[in-house]
Design a protein around this motif. Structure first.
Motif, PDB file in Angstrom:
ATOM      1  N   ILE A   1       0.822  -1.209   0.000  1.00 59.59           N
ATOM      2  CA  ILE A   1       0.000   0.000   0.000  1.00 59.59           C
ATOM      3  C   ILE A   1       0.858   1.262   0.000  1.00 59.59           C
ATOM      4  CG2 ILE A   1      -1.672   1.342   1.360  1.00 59.59           C
ATOM      5  CD1 ILE A   1      -2.689  -1.505   2.352  1.00 59.59           C
ATOM      6  N   THR A   2       1.807   1.331   0.900  1.00 57.52           N
ATOM      7  CA  THR A   2       2.609   2.552   1.007  1.00 57.52           C
ATOM      8  C   THR A   2       3.526   2.746  -0.196  1.00 57.52           C
ATOM      9  OG1 THR A   2       4.254   1.409   2.383  1.00 57.52           O
ATOM     10  CG2 THR A   2       2.518   2.647   3.532  1.00 57.52           C
ATOM     11  N   GLU A   3       4.074   1.662  -0.728  1.00 57.04           N
ATOM     12  CA  GLU A   3       4.966   1.831  -1.878  1.00 57.04           C
ATOM     13  C   GLU A   3       4.196   2.219  -3.134  1.00 57.04           C
ATOM     14  OE1 GLU A   3       8.663  -0.079  -4.347  1.00 57.04           O
ATOM     15  OE2 GLU A   3       7.614  -1.380  -2.948  1.00 57.04           O
ATOM     16  N   TYR A   4       2.997   1.697  -3.329  1.00 58.79           N
ATOM     17  CA  TYR A   4       2.213   2.118  -4.490  1.00 58.79           C
ATOM     18  C   TYR A   4       1.989   3.631  -4.450  1.00 58.79           C
ATOM     19  CZ  TYR A   4      -1.361   3.022  -7.877  1.00 58.79           C
ATOM     20  OH  TYR A   4      -2.050   3.566  -8.929  1.00 58.79           O
ATOM     21  N   LEU A   5       1.541   4.120  -3.330  1.00 54.97           N
ATOM     22  CA  LEU A   5       1.271   5.551  -3.201  1.00 54.97           C
ATOM     23  C   LEU A   5       2.549   6.371  -3.406  1.00 54.97           C
ATOM     24  CD1 LEU A   5      -1.174   5.412  -0.166  1.00 54.97           C
ATOM     25  CD2 LEU A   5      -1.761   5.831  -2.586  1.00 54.97           C
ATOM     26  N   TYR A   6       3.632   5.925  -2.830  1.00 52.88           N
ATOM     27  CA  TYR A   6       4.918   6.625  -2.954  1.00 52.88           C
ATOM     28  C   TYR A   6       5.393   6.616  -4.404  1.00 52.88           C
ATOM     29  CZ  TYR A   6       9.799   7.791  -1.877  1.00 52.88           C
ATOM     30  OH  TYR A   6      11.037   8.385  -1.826  1.00 52.88           O
ATOM     31  N   ASP A   7       5.348   5.456  -5.058  1.00 49.69           N
ATOM     32  CA  ASP A   7       5.782   5.363  -6.459  1.00 49.69           C
ATOM     33  C   ASP A   7       4.896   6.207  -7.369  1.00 49.69           C
ATOM     34  OD1 ASP A   7       7.791   3.613  -5.706  1.00 49.69           O
ATOM     35  OD2 ASP A   7       6.892   1.858  -6.664  1.00 49.69           O
ATOM     36  N   ARG A   8       3.594   6.064  -7.198  1.00 48.89           N
ATOM     37  CA  ARG A   8       2.643   6.748  -8.089  1.00 48.89           C
ATOM     38  C   ARG A   8       2.728   8.261  -7.962  1.00 48.89           C
ATOM     39  NH1 ARG A   8       0.354   9.624 -10.684  1.00 48.89           N
ATOM     40  NH2 ARG A   8      -1.702   9.561 -11.629  1.00 48.89           N
ATOM     41  N   PHE A   9       2.824   8.763  -6.735  1.00 46.45           N
ATOM     42  CA  PHE A   9       2.738  10.205  -6.522  1.00 46.45           C
ATOM     43  C   PHE A   9       4.074  10.897  -6.274  1.00 46.45           C
ATOM     44  CE2 PHE A   9      -1.498   8.577  -5.477  1.00 46.45           C
ATOM     45  CZ  PHE A   9      -2.220   9.277  -6.431  1.00 46.45           C
ATOM     46  N   PHE A  10       5.164  10.135  -6.194  1.00 46.60           N
ATOM     47  CA  PHE A  10       6.470  10.770  -6.006  1.00 46.60           C
ATOM     48  C   PHE A  10       7.495  10.276  -7.022  1.00 46.60           C
ATOM     49  CE2 PHE A  10      10.692  10.943  -3.924  1.00 46.60           C
ATOM     50  CZ  PHE A  10      10.843  12.315  -3.936  1.00 46.60           C
ATOM     51  N   VAL A  11       7.773   8.999  -7.030  1.00 47.04           N
ATOM     52  CA  VAL A  11       8.861   8.482  -7.879  1.00 47.04           C
ATOM     53  C   VAL A  11       8.557   8.676  -9.363  1.00 47.04           C
ATOM     54  CG1 VAL A  11      10.217   6.437  -8.522  1.00 47.04           C
ATOM     55  CG2 VAL A  11       9.580   6.807  -6.129  1.00 47.04           C
ATOM     56  N   PHE A  12       7.376   8.266  -9.804  1.00 48.03           N
ATOM     57  CA  PHE A  12       7.056   8.280 -11.235  1.00 48.03           C
ATOM     58  C   PHE A  12       6.028   9.347 -11.629  1.00 48.03           C
ATOM     59  CE2 PHE A  12       8.223   3.816 -10.219  1.00 48.03           C
ATOM     60  CZ  PHE A  12       9.431   3.801 -10.901  1.00 48.03           C
ATOM     61  N   ARG A  13       5.661  10.185 -10.703  1.00 46.79           N
ATOM     62  CA  ARG A  13       4.579  11.178 -10.889  1.00 46.79           C
ATOM     63  C   ARG A  13       4.668  11.925 -12.214  1.00 46.79           C
ATOM     64  NH1 ARG A  13       4.580  16.791  -8.728  1.00 46.79           N
ATOM     65  NH2 ARG A  13       6.636  16.163  -8.016  1.00 46.79           N
ATOM     66  N   LYS A  14       5.816  12.454 -12.554  1.00 47.58           N
ATOM     67  CA  LYS A  14       5.950  13.285 -13.758  1.00 47.58           C
ATOM     68  C   LYS A  14       6.378  12.493 -14.993  1.00 47.58           C
ATOM     69  CE  LYS A  14       7.026  17.452 -11.170  1.00 47.58           C
ATOM     70  NZ  LYS A  14       8.023  18.484 -10.916  1.00 47.58           N
ATOM     71  N   THR A  15       6.646  11.208 -14.832  1.00 52.81           N
ATOM     72  CA  THR A  15       7.168  10.432 -15.968  1.00 52.81           C
ATOM     73  C   THR A  15       6.304   9.227 -16.325  1.00 52.81           C
ATOM     74  OG1 THR A  15       8.592   9.071 -14.548  1.00 52.81           O
ATOM     75  CG2 THR A  15       9.548  11.116 -15.422  1.00 52.81           C
TER      76      THR A  15
END
Length: 142
Positions: free
Chosen positions: A114-128
């Motif tokens: 749960i936490t990694e999905y949110l982190y990846d979606r909205f921080f790591v890959f947000r603009k790409t």
């Protein structure tokens, strides 16, 4: 047609399940078969799972063409926080409170999903998101 974000979420879950299989098999082999203590078994299995999950989710779920070392550093930053919390907390549950180690690992894995999905979606890959060759090819086909 299914919502693009729903499809992305389902892909993330499926790749995470495959990473979870890797994690639980590695953990079980070390913890149950070889009798390595909980925390080194968990930590080793977690690292194997993270590498698998990052590779596939970057390419196929988020379809990101971002700089791999930068994306991996962002993911590493997540695990700088998540790993000690889950390792110390999990070790406390398993060692001090005598919870079953496999159940503790499952709880850690669910929290991670749960936490990694949110982190990846909205921080790591947000603009790409949807910038790699797979996404571009699909766009050109439509």
């Amino acid at each position: 047609m299914m919502n693009k974000e729903l499809v992305r979420t389902i892909k993330f879950i499926l790749f995470s399940v495959s990473a979870g299989v890797i994690e639980i098999v590695a953990f079980t082999l070390m913890y149950e078969a070889i009798k390595i203590p909980w925390w080194p078994s968990y930590l080793t299995a977690l690292v194997l799972s993270v590498l698998w999950n990052f590779t596939f989710n970057r390419r196929y779920t988020f379809k990101s063409a971002n700089n791999v070392p930068i994306a991996m550093m962002k993911v590493a930053a997540f695990y700088v926080v998540f790993t000690p919390l889950s390792t110390i907390g999990g070790n406390y549950l398993e060692h001090s409170l005598k919870w079953n180690g496999i159940i503790v690992t499952g709880l850690c894995m669910a929290c991670n999903l749960i936490t990694e999905y949110l982190y990846d979606r909205f921080f790591v890959f947000r603009k790409t998101i949807d910038t790699n060759e797979i996404a571009k090819k699909k766009t050109s086909e439509n």
